[in-house]
Motif scaffolding. Structure first.
Motif, short mmCIF file in Angstrom:
data_model
loop_
_atom_site.label_atom_id
_atom_site.label_comp_id
_atom_site.label_asym_id
_atom_site.label_seq_id
_atom_site.Cartn_x
_atom_site.Cartn_y
_atom_site.Cartn_z
N HIS A 31 -35.31 43.58 15.38
CA HIS A 31 -35.26 42.15 15.08
C HIS A 31 -36.61 41.73 14.49
N VAL A 32 -36.59 41.41 13.22
CA VAL A 32 -37.79 40.90 12.56
C VAL A 32 -37.76 39.38 12.72
N GLN A 33 -38.68 38.88 13.55
CA GLN A 33 -38.59 37.47 13.96
C GLN A 33 -39.21 36.53 12.93
N SER A 34 -38.43 35.52 12.57
CA SER A 34 -38.94 34.49 11.67
C SER A 34 -38.18 33.20 11.92
N ASP A 35 -38.90 32.12 12.16
CA ASP A 35 -38.23 30.84 12.39
C ASP A 35 -38.06 30.05 11.10
N THR A 36 -38.71 30.51 10.02
CA THR A 36 -38.51 29.82 8.75
C THR A 36 -37.44 30.58 7.95
N ASP A 37 -36.77 29.87 7.09
CA ASP A 37 -35.70 30.46 6.28
C ASP A 37 -36.35 31.22 5.11
N LEU A 38 -36.30 32.53 5.18
CA LEU A 38 -36.98 33.34 4.17
C LEU A 38 -36.11 33.54 2.93
N GLN A 39 -36.75 33.66 1.78
CA GLN A 39 -36.02 33.83 0.52
C GLN A 39 -35.77 35.31 0.24
N PRO A 40 -34.78 35.61 -0.62
CA PRO A 40 -34.38 37.00 -0.84
C PRO A 40 -35.52 37.97 -1.17
N LEU A 41 -36.49 37.53 -1.96
CA LEU A 41 -37.59 38.44 -2.31
C LEU A 41 -38.39 38.82 -1.06
N ALA A 42 -38.64 37.82 -0.20
CA ALA A 42 -39.38 38.07 1.05
C ALA A 42 -38.56 38.99 1.97
N ILE A 43 -37.26 38.76 2.03
CA ILE A 43 -36.37 39.59 2.86
C ILE A 43 -36.44 41.04 2.35
N ALA A 44 -36.38 41.20 1.04
CA ALA A 44 -36.42 42.55 0.46
C ALA A 44 -37.74 43.24 0.80
#
Lengths: 249, 313
Positions: free
Chosen positions: A85-98
């Motif tokens: 589980h990579v924790q993030s409370d902000t909604d990350l964009q596809p480039l960041a997810i990649a």
């Protein structure tokens, strides 16, 4: 062989998204959430490959807030072995997810990555392709059939006009289309068993990659509504309307 | 600003989607077109005629002929140095390679754009088209995919110069094996003026064939299908209209035996005129239909065929 399966928690596919009155986004408060349908298909395919003895370990990864762990549990109940589980409370964009998934892949060194072709919230259809590019791996997107051998994957892809089959050398990224399989429902014993399976949690910031947003959402609006139509009595009336009123035939 | 549009073509002909993408790209700046493939001389000559195009770049190799994403990446990423934006039609092919290029350039792709507000601000549908988001990018270079149905095609009156370029490094790690492309005399689903779609109510592939195809042919239209019909094997996958299938916006869309699930509506609700035939008066499809006929398709479609013939079709 080890397969890494990224999954995303999204609005349930049967729920209609509603735009917030202040145009800041889509209202997700008190809305039923579920695993993205394409991610479910990817998990199912990975589990089937394990059941066939092709794959020995299915590692599930999800990036998001605390509730993302529930989505990982769902995938573990379907047959995944362990979760990240990579924790993030902000909604990350596809480039960041990649970029985060690349960091996870660098650590895990899977033989291949199997994931959904698209999340039904952002509808970007981009992360798998970007992940493959960042890793320098080949990709096989929109898969409707996957055959894994020791050093390659033969994948039939759904493309405009029909089907294309290609062979990619492993490691590779494969993205699942709708007709790859029909995902199972997790059985109660498997749901219970999944509670014991390990999930490692790590904050997104600890991966040391640039996850700053590149896109600013200025507003989210409702699409223009279609004006209500009419009911016609029979086929003859329909043809008359199409001819004289709509002028389309 | 200089823009490189990647042409959508079938090897011989440039598709209408390219003209529409050029129209969108012209809002950003000067447009060059890349025609990548194998034996694409005719397609390149057609691309040179599209209004607003300055230069047509032509790159040919076997890997490009099969449209492999890895080969397109190897070709386009070095070319991108000279351009401020790479603009791609949002076809299955475009969706396949555009994000790959964006990631290599460290750019956030902006996908499925339906409106260009300015050089860095765009509108795109999210949540199966139930919401539209307006996004502004901070990236200096842009990688954008365009939803072709949202733009009017650029005209043909130009005469751009054609320039051959090196095909790049090929598709490292990927190999084309085979393809099954459905050959049809009907218009392409994405470009047809009339689309007739069938749903799960058809009950079998034979029934789909018997009911939907004749009326599409009578009207000179393309054949579409709901996801349920494709999942059930009544129609091939490339007929699917919806959020994850094809997005169509014809002058006339006739939905037969389709209930109107959210994901189907996402693929057709921008059609000019929508007709729905369904025996369930409460089917959601009627909420978007201009003309609804509550009837069993088994009787309604033959009657409709007869009425169309009587009206001179």
């Amino acid at each position: 062989m080890k397969v890494l399966v990224p999954v995303k928690r999204v609005i349930d596919s049967n729920v209609k998204a509603r735009v917030k009155p202040d145009q800041s986004g889509v209202d997700l408060a008190n809305v039923k959430m579920a695993m993205n349908p394409f991610c479910e298909i990817a998990v199912e395919e990975a589990v089937r490959l394990k059941e066939k003895g092709v794959v020995t370990e299915v590692v599930i990864v999800s990036i998001g807030p605390a509730q993302a762990a529930e989505t990982i549990r769902t995938a573990l109940a379907m047959g995944g072995d362990r979760g990240i589980h990579v924790q993030s409370d902000t909604d990350l964009q596809p480039l960041a997810i990649a970029k985060l998934l690349k960091a996870v892949a660098d650590e895990e060194k899977p033989n291949f990555i199997l994931m959904g072709k698209q999340a039904i919230d952002g509808d970007n259809n981009a992360v798998g392709q970007m992940l493959a590019a960042l890793l320098g791996w080949p990709q096989a997107t929109f898969a409707s059939k996957v055959e894994i051998s020791a050093s390659s994957a033969k994948v039939t892809r759904e493309v405009d006009g029909g089907l294309q089959t290609e062979e990619v050398a492993l490691p590779a990224v494969i993205t699942a289309d709708l007709r790859l399989n029909e995902p199972r429902y997790a059985s109660l014993p498997n749901i219970m068993k999944a509670k014991q399976k390990p999930i490692v949690a790590k904050p997104a910031a600890d991966y040391g990659v640039d996850i700053a947003p590149r896109l600013t959402v200025l507003k989210v609006t409702e699409p223009p509504k279609r004006a209500g139509g009419i009911k016609v009595e029979d086929a003859a009336a329909l043809v008359a309307k199409l001819k004289t009123e709509a002028g389309v035939i | 600003m200089s823009v490189l549009v990647i042409a959508d073509h079938d090897g011989k002909h440039v598709r209408d989607t390219t003209h529409k993408t050029v129209a969108a790209a012209a809002r950003l700046g000067d447009v060059d077109i890349l025609v990548a493939g194998k034996g694409v001389g005719d397609a390149a000559a057609q691309a040179a005629k599209i209004d607003g195009v300055k230069t047509v770049l032509v790159a040919e190799s076997d890997d490009l002929g099969h449209g492999l994403a890895e080969a397109l990446e190897a070709l386009i990423v070095p070319l991108a140095a000279k351009y401020d934006a790479i603009v791609v039609p949002s076809t299955s092919q475009g969706k396949n390679f555009a994000p790959r290029i964006a990631a290599k350039l460290d750019v956030a792709p902006i996908t499925d754009v339906i409106e260009v507000i300015d050089a860095s601000t765009f509108v795109r549908p999210i949540y199966a088209g139930n919401a539209l988001e307006t996004v502004k990018t901070s990236d200096a270079k842009k990688v954008i995919t365009i939803r072709p149905t949202a733009f009017k095609p650029a005209g043909e009156g130009g005469s751009a110069k054609i320039e051959k370029i090196d095909a790049g490094g090929g598709a490292k790690g990927a190999k084309f094996i085979s393809e099954e492309i459905v050959k049809s005399d009907r218009p392409e689903l994405g470009a047809a003026k009339i689309v007739v779609s069938g749903g799960r109510a058809m009950g079998s592939a034979e029934e789909f064939h018997k009911i939907i195809e004749p009326i599409a042919d009578l009207l000179g239209g393309a054949v579409g299908a709901s996801r349920a019909a494709v999942d059930a094997g009544y129609a091939p996958n490339d007929y699917q209209v919806g959020q994850t299938g094809k997005v169509v916006a014809p002058d006339l869309y006739i939905a037969i035996g389709i209930s109107g699930a959210i994901q189907h509506l996402a693929g057709m609700k921008d059609s000019k005129v929508i007709v729905a035939i369904n025996k369930d008066p409460d089917a959601p499809i009627f909420q978007v239909a201009d003309y609804g006929l509550v009837a069993d398709y088994k009787t309604a479609v033959p009657e409709l065929m007869a009425a169309l013939k009587q009206a001179g079709k």
